[in-house]
Design a protein around this motif. Structure first.
Motif, mmCIF file in Angstrom:
data_model
loop_
_atom_site.group_PDB
_atom_site.id
_atom_site.type_symbol
_atom_site.label_atom_id
_atom_site.label_comp_id
_atom_site.label_asym_id
_atom_site.label_seq_id
_atom_site.Cartn_x
_atom_site.Cartn_y
_atom_site.Cartn_z
ATOM 1 N N ILE A 1 -3.936 3.674 -0.518
ATOM 2 C CA ILE A 1 -4.562 3.750 0.808
ATOM 3 C C ILE A 1 -4.801 5.173 1.282
ATOM 4 C CG2 ILE A 1 -3.585 1.528 1.558
ATOM 5 C CD1 ILE A 1 -1.586 3.228 3.262
ATOM 6 N N GLY A 2 -4.232 6.147 0.584
ATOM 7 C CA GLY A 2 -4.332 7.519 1.086
ATOM 8 C C GLY A 2 -5.430 8.309 0.409
ATOM 9 N N HIS A 3 -5.499 9.583 0.753
ATOM 10 C CA HIS A 3 -6.442 10.471 0.095
ATOM 11 C C HIS A 3 -6.070 10.581 -1.378
ATOM 12 C CE1 HIS A 3 -9.225 13.636 -0.639
ATOM 13 N NE2 HIS A 3 -8.265 14.419 -1.085
ATOM 14 N N LEU A 4 -7.046 10.402 -2.242
ATOM 15 C CA LEU A 4 -6.797 10.404 -3.689
ATOM 16 C C LEU A 4 -7.454 11.624 -4.313
ATOM 17 C CD1 LEU A 4 -5.825 9.029 -6.307
ATOM 18 C CD2 LEU A 4 -7.851 7.559 -6.198
ATOM 19 N N GLN A 5 -6.645 12.422 -4.994
ATOM 20 C CA GLN A 5 -7.193 13.587 -5.697
ATOM 21 C C GLN A 5 -7.756 13.157 -7.042
ATOM 22 O OE1 GLN A 5 -3.395 15.833 -4.910
ATOM 23 N NE2 GLN A 5 -4.795 17.538 -5.290
ATOM 24 N N THR A 6 -8.883 13.729 -7.386
ATOM 25 C CA THR A 6 -9.587 13.356 -8.621
ATOM 26 C C THR A 6 -8.681 13.454 -9.849
ATOM 27 O OG1 THR A 6 -11.560 14.227 -7.578
ATOM 28 C CG2 THR A 6 -11.699 13.801 -9.925
ATOM 29 N N ASN A 7 -7.878 14.516 -9.899
ATOM 30 C CA ASN A 7 -7.058 14.719 -11.102
ATOM 31 C C ASN A 7 -5.891 13.745 -11.215
ATOM 32 O OD1 ASN A 7 -5.477 15.747 -9.088
ATOM 33 N ND2 ASN A 7 -5.185 17.757 -10.012
ATOM 34 N N HIS B 1 -8.625 2.320 -1.336
ATOM 35 C CA HIS B 1 -9.237 2.262 0.001
ATOM 36 C C HIS B 1 -10.027 3.516 0.375
ATOM 37 C CE1 HIS B 1 -6.881 -1.189 1.992
ATOM 38 N NE2 HIS B 1 -6.494 -1.178 0.743
ATOM 39 N N GLY B 2 -9.577 4.665 -0.114
ATOM 40 C CA GLY B 2 -10.078 5.903 0.485
ATOM 41 C C GLY B 2 -11.058 6.696 -0.348
ATOM 42 N N VAL B 3 -12.066 6.032 -0.914
ATOM 43 C CA VAL B 3 -13.035 6.794 -1.707
ATOM 44 C C VAL B 3 -13.893 7.620 -0.760
ATOM 45 C CG1 VAL B 3 -15.011 6.663 -3.272
ATOM 46 C CG2 VAL B 3 -13.045 5.134 -3.598
ATOM 47 N N ASP B 4 -13.816 8.938 -0.907
ATOM 48 C CA ASP B 4 -14.466 9.816 0.066
ATOM 49 C C ASP B 4 -15.353 10.876 -0.577
ATOM 50 O OD1 ASP B 4 -12.529 11.374 -1.024
ATOM 51 O OD2 ASP B 4 -11.501 11.838 0.849
ATOM 52 N N SER B 5 -15.644 10.720 -1.868
ATOM 53 C CA SER B 5 -16.628 11.614 -2.485
ATOM 54 C C SER B 5 -17.224 10.950 -3.723
ATOM 55 C CB SER B 5 -15.993 12.953 -2.871
ATOM 56 O OG SER B 5 -15.182 12.802 -4.022
ATOM 57 N N VAL B 6 -18.405 11.398 -4.089
ATOM 58 C CA VAL B 6 -19.086 10.881 -5.266
ATOM 59 C C VAL B 6 -18.312 11.288 -6.520
ATOM 60 C CG1 VAL B 6 -21.226 10.961 -6.602
ATOM 61 C CG2 VAL B 6 -21.318 10.953 -4.105
ATOM 62 N N GLY C 1 0.822 -1.206 0.000
ATOM 63 C CA GLY C 1 0.000 0.000 0.000
ATOM 64 C C GLY C 1 0.851 1.248 0.000
ATOM 65 N N GLU C 2 0.412 2.220 -0.800
ATOM 66 C CA GLU C 2 1.077 3.530 -0.849
ATOM 67 C C GLU C 2 0.007 4.599 -0.689
ATOM 68 O OE1 GLU C 2 4.376 4.549 -1.451
ATOM 69 O OE2 GLU C 2 5.089 2.467 -1.272
ATOM 70 N N ASN C 3 0.419 5.784 -0.220
ATOM 71 C CA ASN C 3 -0.583 6.839 -0.044
ATOM 72 C C ASN C 3 -0.351 8.054 -0.940
ATOM 73 O OD1 ASN C 3 1.628 7.921 1.260
ATOM 74 N ND2 ASN C 3 0.428 8.797 2.943
ATOM 75 N N LYS C 4 0.660 7.975 -1.808
ATOM 76 C CA LYS C 4 0.882 9.077 -2.756
ATOM 77 C C LYS C 4 0.944 8.516 -4.173
ATOM 78 C CE LYS C 4 2.787 12.711 -0.026
ATOM 79 N NZ LYS C 4 3.222 12.122 1.268
ATOM 80 N N VAL C 5 0.179 9.131 -5.063
ATOM 81 C CA VAL C 5 0.067 8.629 -6.430
ATOM 82 C C VAL C 5 1.427 8.568 -7.119
ATOM 83 C CG1 VAL C 5 -0.782 9.246 -8.736
ATOM 84 C CG2 VAL C 5 -2.340 9.230 -6.776
ATOM 85 N N GLN C 6 2.201 9.611 -6.951
ATOM 86 C CA GLN C 6 3.496 9.659 -7.638
ATOM 87 C C GLN C 6 4.404 8.490 -7.221
ATOM 88 O OE1 GLN C 6 5.575 13.340 -7.055
ATOM 89 N NE2 GLN C 6 7.010 12.931 -8.724
ATOM 90 N N ASP C 7 4.454 8.218 -5.936
ATOM 91 C CA ASP C 7 5.278 7.108 -5.444
ATOM 92 C C ASP C 7 4.733 5.765 -5.925
ATOM 93 O OD1 ASP C 7 6.742 9.001 -4.126
ATOM 94 O OD2 ASP C 7 5.791 8.670 -2.180
ATOM 95 N N LEU C 8 3.429 5.656 -5.886
ATOM 96 C CA LEU C 8 2.771 4.417 -6.311
ATOM 97 C C LEU C 8 3.125 4.101 -7.762
ATOM 98 C CD1 LEU C 8 0.803 2.164 -5.697
ATOM 99 C CD2 LEU C 8 -1.077 3.747 -6.000
ATOM 100 N N VAL C 9 3.058 5.104 -8.613
ATOM 101 C CA VAL C 9 3.333 4.903 -10.040
ATOM 102 C C VAL C 9 4.799 4.543 -10.264
ATOM 103 C CG1 VAL C 9 3.461 6.108 -12.264
ATOM 104 C CG2 VAL C 9 1.435 6.364 -10.813
#
Ligand SMILES: *Cc1c(COP(=O)(O)O)cnc(C)c1O
Length: 214
Positions: A66-72, A85-90, A43-51
């Motif tokens: 696992i972290g907060h994910l920005q739409t963009n 893991h962290g879907v927090d908006s529609v 699990g990673e919480n930053k998109v850049q690191d994950l990629v």
């Protein structure tokens, strides 16, 4: 060290529960040590690191965001992420659906529920989650498989257990014919044993495996 930590932790985790090794901020060498000891879910919480990590490390690793994910940033992980893991908006869920469709995939997601006493911007409350689950039509490329939560950061065991128990109960309460919500992601290094007692099906353990982060 890492392989020993992993072995000890795995011995405490029942069959059927997934251990996510949270490798955020840790170098690829550390991840490879866990990999060589048999670990395949990270699990990673930053998109850049994950990629970056997914690009360089073995292709049979299952990567969890696992972290907060920005739409963009959804588009960068949509081709390969195995669970968000962290879907927090529609809005975020719709974007995941769109990018999953572009990649001809169905992406598994968990709704993040705010269960802790601490204030946070992230996570749904019960009625918001209920509303989302009753208005899912048209989203064909996401599958909401369960809930995720983080307990209050406290040494009061009673409080932490109560919050975990509440998340489990909520999953049972909110489940529908289409969304069985069988996955419960709760428990980190400091509280995963309590989470397991309350019915966690995924634990997200970082520092207990890889050592503390700076
Ligand atoms: C960092 C993190 C973890 C792991 O935390 P540890 O205390 O190091 O086990 C688990 N879940 C989330 C969402 C995290 O950001």
């Amino acid at each position: 060290m890492i392989s020993e930590n992993l072995k000890k932790i795995k011995a405490t985790i029942p069959i059927g529960v997934t251990l996510v090794a949270v490798s955020k901020t840790k170098p690829n060498e550390a991840i490879m040590e866990a990999y060589k000891a048999g670990q395949r879910v990270f699990g990673e919480n930053k998109v850049q690191d994950l990629v970056l990590k997914a690009d360089l490390l073995p292709k049979d690793i299952q990567w969890h965001m696992i972290g907060h994910l920005q739409t963009n940033k959804v588009k960068f992980i949509a081709p390969f992420v195995s669970l968000i893991h962290g879907v927090d908006s529609v809005k975020l869920l719709k974007e995941i659906d769109k990018r999953a469709a572009q990649n001809e995939r169905v992406i598994d997601c968990l709704l993040q529920i705010h269960i802790a006493k601490e204030e946070t911007k992230f996570g749904f409350d019960e009625s918001e989650a209920q509303e989302l689950l009753t208005n899912l039509s048209g989203l064909n490329n996401v599958r909401i498989v369960g809930l995720m939560g983080m307990a209050t950061n406290t040494s009061e065991e009673f409080q932490v257990r109560k919050e975990f128990a509440g998340l489990k109960e909520l999953a049972i309460k909110l489940r529908t014919e289409n969304c069985k919500l069988q996955t419960i992601s709760m428990g980190m290094s400091g509280d995963y044993l309590l989470a397991l007692k309350e019915g966690s099906t995924i634990v997200r353990v970082g520092s207990a495996i890889f050592g503390s982060r700076k």
